[in-house]
Design a protein around this motif. Structure first.
Motif, PDB file in Angstrom:
ATOM      1  N   LEU A  56      -3.950  15.226   2.334  1.00 58.26           N
ATOM      2  CA  LEU A  56      -3.649  14.802   3.706  1.00 58.26           C
ATOM      3  C   LEU A  56      -2.426  13.886   3.760  1.00 58.26           C
ATOM      4  CD1 LEU A  56      -7.221  14.118   5.144  1.00 58.26           C
ATOM      5  CD2 LEU A  56      -5.891  16.231   5.145  1.00 58.26           C
ATOM      6  N   GLU A  57      -1.953  13.454   2.607  1.00 61.37           N
ATOM      7  CA  GLU A  57      -0.737  12.629   2.483  1.00 61.37           C
ATOM      8  C   GLU A  57      -0.860  11.284   3.189  1.00 61.37           C
ATOM      9  OE1 GLU A  57       2.205  15.552   3.853  1.00 61.37           O
ATOM     10  OE2 GLU A  57       2.784  15.833   1.762  1.00 61.37           O
ATOM     11  N   PHE A  58      -2.042  10.681   3.125  1.00 60.62           N
ATOM     12  CA  PHE A  58      -2.216   9.306   3.557  1.00 60.62           C
ATOM     13  C   PHE A  58      -1.634   8.396   2.468  1.00 60.62           C
ATOM     14  CE2 PHE A  58      -5.844   9.231   6.864  1.00 60.62           C
ATOM     15  CZ  PHE A  58      -5.360  10.385   7.464  1.00 60.62           C
ATOM     16  N   SER A  59      -1.283   7.168   2.848  1.00 63.80           N
ATOM     17  CA  SER A  59      -0.830   6.206   1.851  1.00 63.80           C
ATOM     18  C   SER A  59      -2.024   5.752   1.007  1.00 63.80           C
ATOM     19  CB  SER A  59      -0.191   4.993   2.532  1.00 63.80           C
ATOM     20  OG  SER A  59      -1.169   4.250   3.249  1.00 63.80           O
ATOM     21  N   ASN A  60      -1.731   5.090  -0.117  1.00 64.58           N
ATOM     22  CA  ASN A  60      -2.802   4.591  -0.979  1.00 64.58           C
ATOM     23  C   ASN A  60      -3.714   3.625  -0.227  1.00 64.58           C
ATOM     24  OD1 ASN A  60      -2.392   5.868  -3.530  1.00 64.58           O
ATOM     25  ND2 ASN A  60      -0.564   4.620  -3.829  1.00 64.58           N
ATOM     26  N   TRP A  61      -3.107   2.741   0.574  1.00 68.62           N
ATOM     27  CA  TRP A  61      -3.912   1.780   1.319  1.00 68.62           C
ATOM     28  C   TRP A  61      -4.793   2.477   2.354  1.00 68.62           C
ATOM     29  CZ3 TRP A  61      -4.605   0.471   6.412  1.00 68.62           C
ATOM     30  CH2 TRP A  61      -5.301  -0.717   6.652  1.00 68.62           C
ATOM     31  N   GLU A  62      -4.245   3.468   3.065  1.00 69.86           N
ATOM     32  CA  GLU A  62      -5.023   4.183   4.085  1.00 69.86           C
ATOM     33  C   GLU A  62      -6.172   4.956   3.455  1.00 69.86           C
ATOM     34  OE1 GLU A  62      -1.346   4.926   7.253  1.00 69.86           O
ATOM     35  OE2 GLU A  62      -1.828   6.420   5.720  1.00 69.86           O
ATOM     36  N   ALA A  63      -5.919   5.579   2.309  1.00 75.36           N
ATOM     37  CA  ALA A  63      -6.993   6.294   1.622  1.00 75.36           C
ATOM     38  C   ALA A  63      -8.067   5.325   1.145  1.00 75.36           C
ATOM     39  CB  ALA A  63      -6.424   7.081   0.445  1.00 75.36           C
ATOM     40  N   GLY A  64      -7.643   4.175   0.628  1.00 72.08           N
ATOM     41  CA  GLY A  64      -8.602   3.165   0.206  1.00 72.08           C
ATOM     42  C   GLY A  64      -9.405   2.600   1.364  1.00 72.08           C
ATOM     43  N   PHE A  65      -8.756   2.476   2.518  1.00 73.03           N
ATOM     44  CA  PHE A  65      -9.460   1.980   3.701  1.00 73.03           C
ATOM     45  C   PHE A  65     -10.565   2.940   4.128  1.00 73.03           C
ATOM     46  CE2 PHE A  65      -9.938   1.593   8.330  1.00 73.03           C
ATOM     47  CZ  PHE A  65     -10.251   0.238   8.425  1.00 73.03           C
ATOM     48  N   MET A  66     -10.325   4.254   4.003  1.00 70.28           N
ATOM     49  CA  MET A  66     -11.352   5.239   4.330  1.00 70.28           C
ATOM     50  C   MET A  66     -12.575   5.078   3.426  1.00 70.28           C
ATOM     51  SD  MET A  66     -10.338   7.205   6.904  1.00 70.28           S
ATOM     52  CE  MET A  66     -10.041   5.563   7.568  1.00 70.28           C
TER      53      MET A  66
END
Length: 455
Positions: A56-66
């Motif tokens: 989905l090409e989210f950033s590392n922080w966005e993926a971690g937030f999920m």
């Protein structure tokens, strides 16, 4: 206690009760009741960050937030589900069984939400990342509520199905055996879909692989749904297998008395430390193999598989280990094996280590983790005892500490890893954090022994 034949006699001091041994069909059907959760948990911990970041090409922080959203939702859901699962509601649906009703509700939530987590945002793939994060957060919260409902209701059935501690250990061991099998199954399916069937190489996963993750999810869910159906058909609630167990499901302690009991906190620390060791080793060992040892891609697949096999083989012996040495000493044995594995990782390196010794370490991780996990669940079941009216809430407390501690630990560990050139970071993480968790669990169990002797 007479354990010969098909029955046993248990003297509680106030009464003598005769109960039937749990038939093998029931034991296996009970173990299958958590396969749906196990399949989803394997996908969640192993592939969520990969899917959100690379596909989905989210950033590392966005993926971690999920991932953080899911852990917090799960942590808050478990005591809520536990409290309400213990209530004796008389609505028509609860006549199906208060535990099995929550299990059924949780299964519906998981099946209806989990596929959306591993799929591109429907009609919004081009939207702002925050809009997509809100979209996925809704399905993640529904999924985690359903996951908690299945987990707590399934665990709280153990004290109600049998009053015998050895049968409870056997049920827990069978449950864990199915967990290991589910993890192996998910790994094999994913390996086939991503590498053999798709012809892709490791490191090349991208947006085009979204459909392949959906194939893995739907295959795993199909197996989980089948096992859930078997569970609901063959496992009967209301103590059908407890003989004349007049106490089961009747005794209940007030919430205030539960929180005044020091032993609740001791067992919670034991369970939290156990889950920290098992989950953090599962998350960080692949990164240790990749960054610290620089091993080939096949090793990143083979080492976790050996860990799972070691866990599965050991799980079949845990009931006998608990019977022979007692729960607390069995836990210390598992902690010792776990600590040896962590220390081995901390002091060894080189060709001989990567060619031969790492496989022994993998077996030790799997064996030690399975012993302490199954035994900690048995200790929790013993804490509940015949007061099964509070069983789900107590399991909810244990799971709350587990989910919150793991979520916080992963965030802190990843946030501290700012220097990507430090190849020893994950080796030190496993040695000190996982090893420290094993020591903490052992110390907590030893405190339980002292408290019991004091009484």
């Amino acid at each position: 206690m007479d354990t010969s034949g098909s029955g046993a006699v248990m003297d509680s001091g106030e009464y003598t009760e005769v109960y039937r041994r749990l038939p093998l069909k029931l034991q296996l059907a009970y173990g299958m009741g958590h396969v749906l959760n196990d399949v989803c948990a394997s996908m969640w911990f192993t592939y969520l960050l990969v899917f959100f970041h690379l596909v989905l090409e989210f950033s590392n922080w966005e993926a971690g937030f999920m991932l953080l959203v899911g852990q917090v939702a799960d942590a808050l859901s478990t005591p809520f589900v536990g409290f309400h699962s213990d209530q004796s509601d008389n609505i028509w649906l609860c006549r199906y069984g208060r535990r099995k009703t929550w299990h059924l509700l949780g299964s519906i939530c998981v099946i209806s939400s989990f596929p959306f987590i591993f799929s591109p945002c429907l009609n919004c793939s081009g939207s702002h990342s925050w809009a997509q994060m809100i979209y996925f957060s809704v399905f993640i919260i529904i999924f985690q509520f359903g996951w908690a409902s299945i987990q707590i209701s399934h665990l709280s059935l153990i004290p109600e199905l049998t009053p015998n501690e050895h049968d409870r250990t056997k049920l827990t061991a069978i449950r864990y055996g199915f967990t290991v099998l589910s993890n192996v199954l998910v790994y094999i399916i994913t390996w086939y879909v991503l590498h053999l069937n798709g012809g892709t190489n490791e490191g090349q996963i991208g947006p085009a692989d979204a459909s392949k993750f959906q194939t893995v999810v739907w295959t795993g869910l199909s197996i989980g749904v089948f096992c859930t159906i078997i569970f609901h058909i063959f496992v009967k609630e209301q103590n059908d297998y407890g003989g004349d167990n007049v106490h089961a499901g009747q005794l209940r302690t007030s919430i205030s008395e539960i929180f005044k009991n020091l032993q609740i906190y001791q067992v919670a620390v034991t369970y939290m430390a156990t889950r920290l060791f098992v989950n953090l080793s599962q998350v960080f060992i692949p990164l240790y193999l990749h960054e610290t040892l620089n091993m080939v891609a096949s090793a990143l697949a083979l080492i976790p598989l050996i860990m799972y096999i070691g866990s599965f083989v050991t799980s079949m012996c845990i009931e006998k280990l608990n019977r022979s040495f007692g729960r607390r000493f069995a836990y210390v044995i598992g902690s010792a094996l776990s600590l040896v594995a962590c220390c081995w990782i901390g002091v060894r390196s080189g060709p001989q280590y990567t060619d031969y010794e790492i496989y022994v370490v993998a077996v030790l991780f799997g064996a030690g983790g399975s012993i302490i996990l199954v035994t900690s669940l048995g200790i929790t079941a013993d804490l509940i005892g015949d007061k099964t009216g509070n069983g789900a809430f107590i399991y909810g407390i244990m799971s709350f500490t587990d989910k919150l501690a793991n979520g916080v630990a992963v965030i802190i560990i990843q946030d501290l890893h700012k220097n990507n050139s430090d190849v020893t970071y994950y080796r030190n993480t496993i040695t000190f954090v996982c090893g420290g968790s094993a020591i903490l669990g052992a110390l907590s169990v030893i405190s339980l022994i002292k408290r019991r002797q004091g009484r």
